[in-house]
Design a protein around this motif. Structure first.
Motif, PDB file in Angstrom:
ATOM      1  N   PHE A 102       0.800  -1.223   0.000  1.00 47.93           N
ATOM      2  CA  PHE A 102       0.000   0.000   0.000  1.00 47.93           C
ATOM      3  C   PHE A 102       0.833   1.273   0.000  1.00 47.93           C
ATOM      4  CE2 PHE A 102      -3.195  -3.081   0.865  1.00 47.93           C
ATOM      5  CZ  PHE A 102      -4.359  -2.540   0.345  1.00 47.93           C
ATOM      6  N   TRP A 103       2.141   1.131  -0.115  1.00 50.30           N
ATOM      7  CA  TRP A 103       2.981   2.314  -0.274  1.00 50.30           C
ATOM      8  C   TRP A 103       3.256   2.599  -1.727  1.00 50.30           C
ATOM      9  CZ3 TRP A 103       2.624   5.006   3.840  1.00 50.30           C
ATOM     10  CH2 TRP A 103       2.370   4.354   5.044  1.00 50.30           C
ATOM     11  N   ARG A 104       2.659   1.832  -2.613  1.00 55.44           N
ATOM     12  CA  ARG A 104       2.666   2.180  -4.035  1.00 55.44           C
ATOM     13  C   ARG A 104       1.858   3.455  -4.262  1.00 55.44           C
ATOM     14  NH1 ARG A 104       0.998  -2.830  -7.936  1.00 55.44           N
ATOM     15  NH2 ARG A 104       2.876  -4.118  -7.780  1.00 55.44           N
ATOM     16  N   GLU A 105       2.153   4.123  -5.350  1.00 51.00           N
ATOM     17  CA  GLU A 105       1.371   5.300  -5.713  1.00 51.00           C
ATOM     18  C   GLU A 105       0.116   4.884  -6.476  1.00 51.00           C
ATOM     19  OE1 GLU A 105       3.888   7.917  -7.888  1.00 51.00           O
ATOM     20  OE2 GLU A 105       5.223   8.322  -6.189  1.00 51.00           O
ATOM     21  N   ASN A 106      -0.848   5.798  -6.524  1.00 50.22           N
ATOM     22  CA  ASN A 106      -2.055   5.639  -7.347  1.00 50.22           C
ATOM     23  C   ASN A 106      -2.926   4.453  -6.928  1.00 50.22           C
ATOM     24  OD1 ASN A 106      -1.160   7.827  -8.977  1.00 50.22           O
ATOM     25  ND2 ASN A 106       0.119   6.416 -10.156  1.00 50.22           N
ATOM     26  N   ILE A 277     -12.161  -7.808  -1.161  1.00 49.74           N
ATOM     27  CA  ILE A 277     -12.254  -6.378  -1.473  1.00 49.74           C
ATOM     28  C   ILE A 277     -12.475  -5.569  -0.210  1.00 49.74           C
ATOM     29  CG2 ILE A 277     -13.710  -4.638  -2.611  1.00 49.74           C
ATOM     30  CD1 ILE A 277     -14.068  -6.664  -4.919  1.00 49.74           C
ATOM     31  N   GLN A 278     -13.296  -6.071   0.702  1.00 47.75           N
ATOM     32  CA  GLN A 278     -13.511  -5.382   1.971  1.00 47.75           C
ATOM     33  C   GLN A 278     -12.208  -5.255   2.745  1.00 47.75           C
ATOM     34  OE1 GLN A 278     -16.666  -7.421   4.081  1.00 47.75           O
ATOM     35  NE2 GLN A 278     -18.038  -7.294   2.300  1.00 47.75           N
ATOM     36  N   THR A 279     -11.397  -6.314   2.730  1.00 43.86           N
ATOM     37  CA  THR A 279     -10.084  -6.257   3.383  1.00 43.86           C
ATOM     38  C   THR A 279      -9.201  -5.227   2.717  1.00 43.86           C
ATOM     39  OG1 THR A 279     -10.168  -8.557   4.119  1.00 43.86           O
ATOM     40  CG2 THR A 279      -7.990  -7.562   3.904  1.00 43.86           C
ATOM     41  N   PHE A 280      -9.194  -5.218   1.392  1.00 42.09           N
ATOM     42  CA  PHE A 280      -8.393  -4.236   0.647  1.00 42.09           C
ATOM     43  C   PHE A 280      -8.786  -2.816   1.052  1.00 42.09           C
ATOM     44  CE2 PHE A 280      -7.284  -1.408  -2.735  1.00 42.09           C
ATOM     45  CZ  PHE A 280      -6.146  -1.929  -3.343  1.00 42.09           C
ATOM     46  N   ASN A 281     -10.071  -2.525   1.062  1.00 39.34           N
ATOM     47  CA  ASN A 281     -10.532  -1.163   1.354  1.00 39.34           C
ATOM     48  C   ASN A 281     -10.281  -0.762   2.809  1.00 39.34           C
ATOM     49  OD1 ASN A 281     -11.363  -0.815  -1.295  1.00 39.34           O
ATOM     50  ND2 ASN A 281     -13.474  -1.447  -0.897  1.00 39.34           N
ATOM     51  N   LYS A 282     -10.464  -1.699   3.739  1.00 35.00           N
ATOM     52  CA  LYS A 282     -10.153  -1.416   5.149  1.00 35.00           C
ATOM     53  C   LYS A 282      -8.670  -1.115   5.317  1.00 35.00           C
ATOM     54  CE  LYS A 282     -13.793  -4.295   7.197  1.00 35.00           C
ATOM     55  NZ  LYS A 282     -14.059  -5.565   7.950  1.00 35.00           N
ATOM     56  N   THR A 283      -7.836  -1.899   4.615  1.00 34.96           N
ATOM     57  CA  THR A 283      -6.393  -1.700   4.703  1.00 34.96           C
ATOM     58  C   THR A 283      -6.001  -0.360   4.102  1.00 34.96           C
ATOM     59  OG1 THR A 283      -6.066  -4.092   4.560  1.00 34.96           O
ATOM     60  CG2 THR A 283      -4.153  -2.697   4.111  1.00 34.96           C
ATOM     61  N   TYR A 284      -6.622  -0.016   2.994  1.00 33.26           N
ATOM     62  CA  TYR A 284      -6.361   1.280   2.349  1.00 33.26           C
ATOM     63  C   TYR A 284      -6.624   2.424   3.335  1.00 33.26           C
ATOM     64  CZ  TYR A 284      -7.281   5.332  -0.655  1.00 33.26           C
ATOM     65  OH  TYR A 284      -7.293   6.589  -1.210  1.00 33.26           O
ATOM     66  N   GLU A 285      -7.747   2.364   4.044  1.00 29.50           N
ATOM     67  CA  GLU A 285      -8.085   3.412   5.011  1.00 29.50           C
ATOM     68  C   GLU A 285      -7.121   3.403   6.194  1.00 29.50           C
ATOM     69  OE1 GLU A 285     -10.116   5.801   4.722  1.00 29.50           O
ATOM     70  OE2 GLU A 285     -11.163   5.188   2.900  1.00 29.50           O
ATOM     71  N   LYS A 286      -6.741   2.222   6.642  1.00 21.32           N
ATOM     72  CA  LYS A 286      -5.836   2.099   7.778  1.00 21.32           C
ATOM     73  C   LYS A 286      -4.462   2.677   7.456  1.00 21.32           C
ATOM     74  CE  LYS A 286      -6.240  -1.740   9.957  1.00 21.32           C
ATOM     75  NZ  LYS A 286      -6.142  -3.168  10.336  1.00 21.32           N
TER      76      LYS A 286
END
Length: 308
Positions: A102-106, A277-286
């Motif tokens: 999640f430290w990738r850009e975009n 997908i829910q895990t992805f989005n939760k991780t993105y917010e975290k």
């Protein structure tokens, strides 16, 4: 103030810019080997000539987040009577969670995924974007095999022979591989390929706590259900729910996996993928609330102070 000398270019590591950024005047980089306090390298072998030259008058650190650049399992080893300090994926002070990707850009959040049938070009075929390593990749720690290269290769070849898997990547015979997906703009090409499939064989290269790279996340972004190697005590389950991705450790062998994929209903596929997908989005917010890079550098600075 601690002066460090980079024995190699330390590409893709915090020693490029971040150590100076976060450590301030505590850490500086030296251009002269004889003036430094600590030699740092990604490979143990590169430190050996310097140990022979300077002995215990200098300090030595291996730092790498690549699982096969260094395979020591202890924080410190000795060579020619000189201590070499280790920070790698097995020492527990580099990968601190499952969020490295999640430290990738975009990166952005993903909408829920609902389809009425397996309508992509490759239907229920599994995509395997993997390198064929033609050497012994075994890595044993405390009697446990940590290597996943060989198992992944075995599954890919069995799936290819049964027309269940399409293989992409380096090192394969031309009659087996569809293309070398790692050439050119490979990150974009990977997503283009995965969007033709509903399933992706995406094991990591090696088993290690929090060693979670782009593999499982790229599958989710592409609308593929990941076939991943989890395991009973895997740290991946600190974020992912059970019955989200397909965990290969829950199958007796690849044939059982292929049969399960073939029988999977579209409702189960949607349910599993949406949990991913829910895990992805939760991780993105975290991750938006975190400063992971600062914590990684903090660990480096702490280690350097301990060494000195």
């Amino acid at each position: 103030m601690i002066e460090i000398f980079k024995v190699d270019n330390m590409e893709y590591t915090p020693f490029i810019r971040q150590v100076e950024k976060f450590a301030g005047d505590e850490i500086v980089f030296s251009d002269q080997a004889e003036d430094c306090d600590v030699f740092v390298a990604r490979f143990f072998q590169k430190l050996k000539p310097l140990i022979l030259q300077y002995g215990s008058s200098k300090k030595y650190l291996v730092w790498t987040h690549e699982p096969r650049f260094d395979t020591h399992f202890n924080h410190k080893v000795s060579w020619k009577g000189v201590d070499v300090h280790i920070m790698n994926i097995y020492t527990g002070d580099i990968y601190l969670n499952n969020y490295y990707f999640f430290w990738r850009e975009n990166i952005c959040k993903i909408p829920d995924y609902q389809v009425e049938k397996f309508g992509r070009e490759k239907h229920k075929k599994i995509a395997a974007l993997i390198k064929n390593c033609n050497w012994n990749t075994s890595l044993i720690c405390n009697g446990r095999e940590l290597d996943l290269y060989e198992l992944r290769k075995k599954i890919a070849l069995q799936g290819y022979q049964l027309d269940k898997i399409d293989i992409y990547g380096k090192g394969w015979q031309e009659n087996i591989v569809i293309e070398n997906s790692r050439s050119g703009r490979w990150q974009e090409r990977k997503i283009e390929i995965l969007q033709k499939y509903h399933f992706n064989l995406c094991f990591e290269n090696t088993i290690a706590d929090y060693y979670c790279t782009e593999k499982i996340w790229d599958a989710i972004i592409s609308g593929c259900l990941p076939i991943y190697y989890g395991g009973k005590n895997s740290t991946i389950y600190e974020d992912f729910e059970k019955n989200s991705f397909l965990d290969y450790t829950e199958f007796r062998d690849s044939n059982e996996l292929f049969e399960y994929v073939e029988k999977m209903s579209i409702d189960e596929f949607n349910q599993r993928l949406n949990l991913c997908i829910q895990t992805f989005n939760k991780t993105y917010e975290k991750v938006k609330q975190m400063n992971r890079k600062k914590q990684v550098v903090k660990n480096i600075v702490q280690k350097l102070k301990e060494i000195i």
